[in-house]
Design a protein around this motif. Structure first.
Motif, PDB file in Angstrom:
ATOM      1  N   THR A 689       0.289  -0.516  -0.163  1.00 55.61           N
ATOM      2  CA  THR A 689      -0.319  -0.166  -0.080  1.00 55.61           C
ATOM      3  C   THR A 689       1.082   1.173   0.313  1.00 55.61           C
ATOM      4  O   THR A 689       2.092   1.459   0.688  1.00 55.61           O
ATOM      5  N   ALA A 690       0.197   2.486  -0.281  1.00 64.75           N
ATOM      6  CA  ALA A 690       1.288   3.711  -0.293  1.00 64.75           C
ATOM      7  C   ALA A 690       1.615   3.911   1.344  1.00 64.75           C
ATOM      8  O   ALA A 690       0.338   3.575   1.822  1.00 64.75           O
ATOM      9  N   ALA A 691       2.215   4.671   1.491  1.00 67.07           N
ATOM     10  CA  ALA A 691       2.949   5.359   3.031  1.00 67.07           C
ATOM     11  C   ALA A 691       2.565   6.539   3.077  1.00 67.07           C
ATOM     12  O   ALA A 691       2.237   6.925   3.760  1.00 67.07           O
ATOM     13  N   VAL A 692       1.678   7.651   1.787  1.00 62.84           N
ATOM     14  CA  VAL A 692       1.744   8.445   1.874  1.00 62.84           C
ATOM     15  C   VAL A 692       1.321   9.148   0.398  1.00 62.84           C
ATOM     16  O   VAL A 692       0.788   8.347  -0.205  1.00 62.84           O
ATOM     17  N   ALA A 693       0.174   9.756   0.456  1.00 62.94           N
ATOM     18  CA  ALA A 693      -0.761  10.194  -0.318  1.00 62.94           C
ATOM     19  C   ALA A 693      -0.329  11.108  -1.009  1.00 62.94           C
ATOM     20  O   ALA A 693       1.358  11.344  -1.348  1.00 62.94           O
ATOM     21  N   GLY A 694      -0.410  11.099  -3.165  1.00 66.20           N
ATOM     22  CA  GLY A 694       0.227  11.733  -3.381  1.00 66.20           C
ATOM     23  C   GLY A 694      -0.243  11.068  -4.879  1.00 66.20           C
ATOM     24  O   GLY A 694      -0.809  10.239  -4.962  1.00 66.20           O
ATOM     25  N   THR A 695       0.672  11.567  -6.202  1.00 63.73           N
ATOM     26  CA  THR A 695       0.070  10.405  -7.573  1.00 63.73           C
ATOM     27  C   THR A 695       0.901   9.615  -7.733  1.00 63.73           C
ATOM     28  O   THR A 695       2.801  10.099  -7.701  1.00 63.73           O
ATOM     29  N   VAL A 696       0.870   8.563  -8.516  1.00 60.07           N
ATOM     30  CA  VAL A 696       1.525   6.731  -8.349  1.00 60.07           C
ATOM     31  C   VAL A 696       1.798   6.655  -9.634  1.00 60.07           C
ATOM     32  O   VAL A 696       2.085   7.654 -10.800  1.00 60.07           O
ATOM     33  N   THR A 697       3.254   6.624  -9.060  1.00 54.94           N
ATOM     34  CA  THR A 697       4.153   5.520 -11.413  1.00 54.94           C
ATOM     35  C   THR A 697       3.876   4.363 -10.956  1.00 54.94           C
ATOM     36  O   THR A 697       5.015   3.688  -9.787  1.00 54.94           O
ATOM     37  N   VAL A 698       3.507   3.306 -11.544  1.00 51.67           N
ATOM     38  CA  VAL A 698       3.165   2.166 -11.609  1.00 51.67           C
ATOM     39  C   VAL A 698       5.033   1.112 -12.021  1.00 51.67           C
ATOM     40  O   VAL A 698       4.558   1.815 -13.574  1.00 51.67           O
ATOM     41  N   LEU A 699       5.252   0.540 -11.612  1.00 44.76           N
ATOM     42  CA  LEU A 699       6.936   0.076 -12.668  1.00 44.76           C
ATOM     43  C   LEU A 699       6.561  -0.837 -13.044  1.00 44.76           C
ATOM     44  O   LEU A 699       7.299  -1.845 -12.947  1.00 44.76           O
ATOM     45  N   ALA A 700       5.040  -2.156 -12.493  1.00 40.41           N
ATOM     46  CA  ALA A 700       5.144  -3.439 -12.189  1.00 40.41           C
ATOM     47  C   ALA A 700       3.766  -3.821 -13.209  1.00 40.41           C
ATOM     48  O   ALA A 700       2.548  -2.412 -13.151  1.00 40.41           O
ATOM     49  N   ALA A 701       3.530  -4.851 -13.930  1.00 41.83           N
ATOM     50  CA  ALA A 701       2.444  -5.545 -14.339  1.00 41.83           C
ATOM     51  C   ALA A 701       1.722  -6.516 -13.701  1.00 41.83           C
ATOM     52  O   ALA A 701       2.262  -7.688 -13.946  1.00 41.83           O
ATOM     53  N   VAL A 702       0.755  -7.308 -14.077  1.00 37.26           N
ATOM     54  CA  VAL A 702       0.220  -8.075 -13.898  1.00 37.26           C
ATOM     55  C   VAL A 702       0.602  -9.373 -14.196  1.00 37.26           C
ATOM     56  O   VAL A 702       1.116  -9.315 -15.323  1.00 37.26           O
ATOM     57  N   GLY A 703       1.527 -10.612 -13.496  1.00 41.41           N
ATOM     58  CA  GLY A 703       2.077 -11.652 -13.737  1.00 41.41           C
ATOM     59  C   GLY A 703       3.420 -11.194 -13.802  1.00 41.41           C
ATOM     60  O   GLY A 703       3.954 -12.026 -14.275  1.00 41.41           O
ATOM     61  N   ASP A 704       3.899  -9.691 -13.706  1.00 39.22           N
ATOM     62  CA  ASP A 704       5.558 -10.222 -13.753  1.00 39.22           C
ATOM     63  C   ASP A 704       6.049 -10.825 -12.720  1.00 39.22           C
ATOM     64  O   ASP A 704       5.783 -10.333 -11.160  1.00 39.22           O
ATOM     65  N   PRO A 705       7.312 -11.766 -12.965  1.00 35.75           N
ATOM     66  CA  PRO A 705       7.692 -11.937 -11.486  1.00 35.75           C
ATOM     67  C   PRO A 705       8.833 -10.531 -11.121  1.00 35.75           C
ATOM     68  O   PRO A 705       9.640 -10.203 -11.740  1.00 35.75           O
TER      69      PRO A 705
END
Length: 726
Positions: A689-705
């Motif tokens: 989960t997010a530790a702080v509020a803000g805008t997220v950048t996602v660096l992983a996708a479903v199925g990624d090891p």
């Protein structure tokens, strides 16, 4: 002596249960065949079986029906014992074996199909007079339909996968607002673990006790109940400590009457589907009204906790071996034992030892287990996959062993269990041994005041930190290993951070101690509470002399002969229990003698020390010169790097695994505590989960090891706006 019922039985499982089944097959004179996947190629069950066959490189090979059936053909097996988990409750597996002319050591397909579906099972047993928990749910219901009927069930409620068991996928829900996310998480887990994401809702019983009844049924019309087990000590709906008989029933004036009613209900549930073999019927019992109980489910297999029943039950004049009876019943033998000849003697308690880190949210801890020492003594039994240098793969359940203690009474059994846990040593991975001792010595547990929420209420006892005396003993172990086998270049450093580059020079003190050296040899060691520098003032040069070490201004003398003893250390003349293991055998560094590869970096885990004493364990890391240099450059004010920083905007994987959910997208606005990524590892879903509020950048996708500590997302807090007039 009668002939064995089968010539060869294939064990379609792994780990401690495979070893336990192989042990009974050997006692019955039956040839055992093991199966394994690539991560388990060196596992204990592979070596202990008479024959072992590969299921290929895929970690999921234990779930591949065709591969297991083909292994049976190759082994010449007439029967298969499925253990628990994997294919043990899979009706399609039973049908595939039957089509191949191979006996499934378990119930018939109808029982597997009905009891494997919690919705059908509820309807089935209710029609035979067995009380069930109020609930709702039918196959094919959508999340929206389940949310619509949730109000009729009432809050708090429990979301449960209809297929499977073992508590996997269960989510407790206190309010309607929590339900959508709970349904999504439960479906993910159910789909991944059981291949079926059907859900049902059940009323969450307040102050519940989890009692279950072992049943045993043959093909000739005999169904026995073999007493109850108390399984109320649970974490995340997973059992941790189990015992037989139940202390609740033992404490009640009418406990024997309730026991008889539970046994009769379990037999009725089993007979409702023509059950054959060993099975367990699970009930919820209200601590406030123990005379009321509700059917939860039937496990159509051997249970993890079956040893506590085996340790306390006799059938006629024989001690109980459930695996042996499973094999005999599958071969068509009758029980020929009336219910009146089932006798319960004494009390037994079992604790499950897991490779997990209680100080880090009980995250699984894969790795290599070594320095293993298992307990022994009167009334102690160990079912285990452990041996020296046991791989603990990230792909499978993290349970390592079950430690069981029997006594004439409950107090004796609990005391023996605590002593057995204190004797147990597992180095190389984190374990829950200390937490188990915390539980079995808890005042409420000792008094038998149990419920399924007790562990959550207690939380985690703070893990003990490495003391200065223990740290001195560990430092002496490093020095002993280096003097014996060659020092890694730059692995030792002086006060200025310069590498010694090998033995010799003014820092080589092996020929006698040198007190007052102006620039002493230093070792930096990292523990859970931060970095510590150990100054080496003297090393042994003759028999009987000690290592002389200074930590934070205090001088300690460590006897070299004891510093790395498997059981004890002697520091400042005081001998105390301490097992020490050092990871220095996996990599050969370059030395003046030309061994190793110049400039090569040590592998992960090199230089780690693991220590254990009386059920407590910890990891101590010795940073390389490069690590120290990087930390000093990053923060010149900290000599050893200091303690790790607190939670921040980066979201990293706590361990190797696979991404199973990413409910947010790049650029989304998120709040603190919002789910960003879910990672599955060792059969558990870890919600990041997010530790702080803000805008997220996602660096992983479903199925990624993903690797341990891999960056999966970053939350960018909003920039501070200038104040008016500023």
């Amino acid at each position: 002596m009668p002939a064995p019922p089968f010539d060869t039985v294939l064990v379609a499982n792994r780990g401690e249960i495979a070893c336990r089944i192989i042990r009974t097959l050997r006692a019955l004179g039956i040839r055992s065949a093991a199966v394994y996947t690539e991560p388990d190629a060196g596992a204990r069950h592979v070596r202990e079986a008479d024959l072992a066959l590969s299921l290929g490189p895929a970690p999921g090979g234990y779930l591949e029906i065709e591969a297991v059936v083909e292994a049976c053909r190759r082994a010449g097996a007439q029967a298969v014992h499925p253990g628990y988990g994997f294919l043990s409750e899979n009706a399609a597996f039973g049908q595939a074996l039957a089509a191949a002319g191979i006996v499934f050591i378990g119930p018939d397909a109808q029982a597997l199909e009905v009891m494997g579906d919690k919705i059908r099972a509820r309807h089935q047993v209710a029609a035979h007079g067995v009380p069930v928990v109020p609930g709702a749910g039918e196959p094919g219901m959508t999340d929206e339909e389940l949310m619509a009927v949730a109000g009729t069930v009432g809050y708090p409620l429990l979301v449960k996968p209809s297929a499977g068991g073992g508590g996997k996928g269960m989510v407790a829900v206190a309010t309607p607002r929590e339900l959508p996310e709970a349904l999504a998480a439960a479906r993910r887990t159910a789909r991944g673990a059981f291949g079926d994401d059907t859900l049902l809702l059940e009323r969450l019983i307040s102050s519940p006790r989890h009692l279950e009844v072992q049943v045993l049924a043959d093909r000739h019309g005999t169904t026995l109940h073999l007493g109850e087990r108390e399984c109320s000590l649970q974490r995340r709906h997973q059992k941790v400590v189990e015992e037989a008989p139940s202390p609740l029933l033992e404490s009640l004036p009418d406990g024997s009457l309730i026991r008889d009613r539970l046994g009769a209900a379990a037999v009725a549930a089993a007979r409702s589907v023509g059950y054959v073999g060993a099975g367990t019927v699970e009930f919820l019992v209200s601590a406030d009204a123990p005379g009321e109980f509700f059917f939860m489910e039937m496990n159509t297999r051997l249970q993890v906790e079956h040893p506590v029943t085996e340790e306390t039950v006799w059938l006629g004049d024989e001690p109980l071996d459930l695996v042996a009876w499973q094999v005999r019943i599958a071969a068509g033998e009758p029980l020929e034992v009336p219910q009146s000849d089932v006798e319960q003697v004494g009390h037994a308690v079992e604790a499950r030892v897991y490779a997990e880190d209680p100080s880090n949210g009980f995250l699984p801890s894969p790795g290599i287990a070594y320095g293993v020492r298992e307990p022994f003594g009167e009334g102690v039994r160990v079912d285990s996959l452990l041996e020296e240098t046991t791989p603990v793969p990230e792909h499978y359940d993290p349970m390592l062993a079950k430690i069981v203690a029997w006594g004439e009474d409950r107090e004796t059994a609990l005391r023996r269990l605590d002593e057995a846990l204190a004797q147990t040593v597992v180095l190389g991975v984190h374990t829950n041994l200390e937490h188990l001792r915390f539980l079995v010595t808890d005042a409420d547990v000792r008094a038998g005041r149990l419920d399924t929420g007790l562990i959550e209420r207690r939380g985690t006892q703070p893990g003990r930190w490495v003391t200065e005396e223990q740290l001195a003993a560990i430092a002496a172990r490093y020095l002993e290993a280096e003097d014996a086998g060659g020092q890694p270049p730059g692995y030792l450093h002086d006060g200025g951070g310069n590498g010694t580059g090998g033995h010799g020079g003014s820092w080589d003190l092996r020929d006698g101690w040198r007190l007052g050296t102006p620039r002493p040899r230093l070792l930096t060691l990292e523990t859970r509470d931060g970095s510590r520098d150990v100054a080496v003032l003297g090393t042994p040069g003759a028999a009987g002399t000690d290592y002389v070490l200074e930590i934070d201004g205090t001088v300690h003398r460590v006897a070299p002969a004891e510093a790395y003893d498997s059981d004890t250390a002697t520091v400042n003349g005081r001998r105390f229990p301490l097992s020490i293991g050092l990871r220095q055998d996996a990599w050969l560094p370059a030395t003046a003698g030309g061994r190793g590869t110049p400039g090569a970096e040590p592998p992960p885990g090199y230089g780690e020390a693991w220590v254990s004493a009386e059920g407590w364990s910890a990891k101590v890391h010795r940073p390389t010169r490069r690590e120290l240099l990087e930390r000093r450059l990053a923060d010149p004010g900290k000599a050893g790097g200091g303690a790790p920083a607190g939670p921040g905007p980066e979201v990293r994987s706590p361990m190797p695994g696979t991404v199973v959910a990413v409910p947010v997208s790049n650029g989304d606005r998120v709040e603190a505590g919002q789910l960003l990524v879910a990672v599955e590892a060792m059969k558990m879903e870890h919600r990041l989960t997010a530790a702080v509020a803000g805008t997220v950048t996602v660096l992983a996708a479903v199925g990624d090891p993903v690797r341990r500590d891999q960056l999966l997302a970053v939350v960018h807090p909003p920039a501070e706006l200038p104040q008016e007039g500023g």
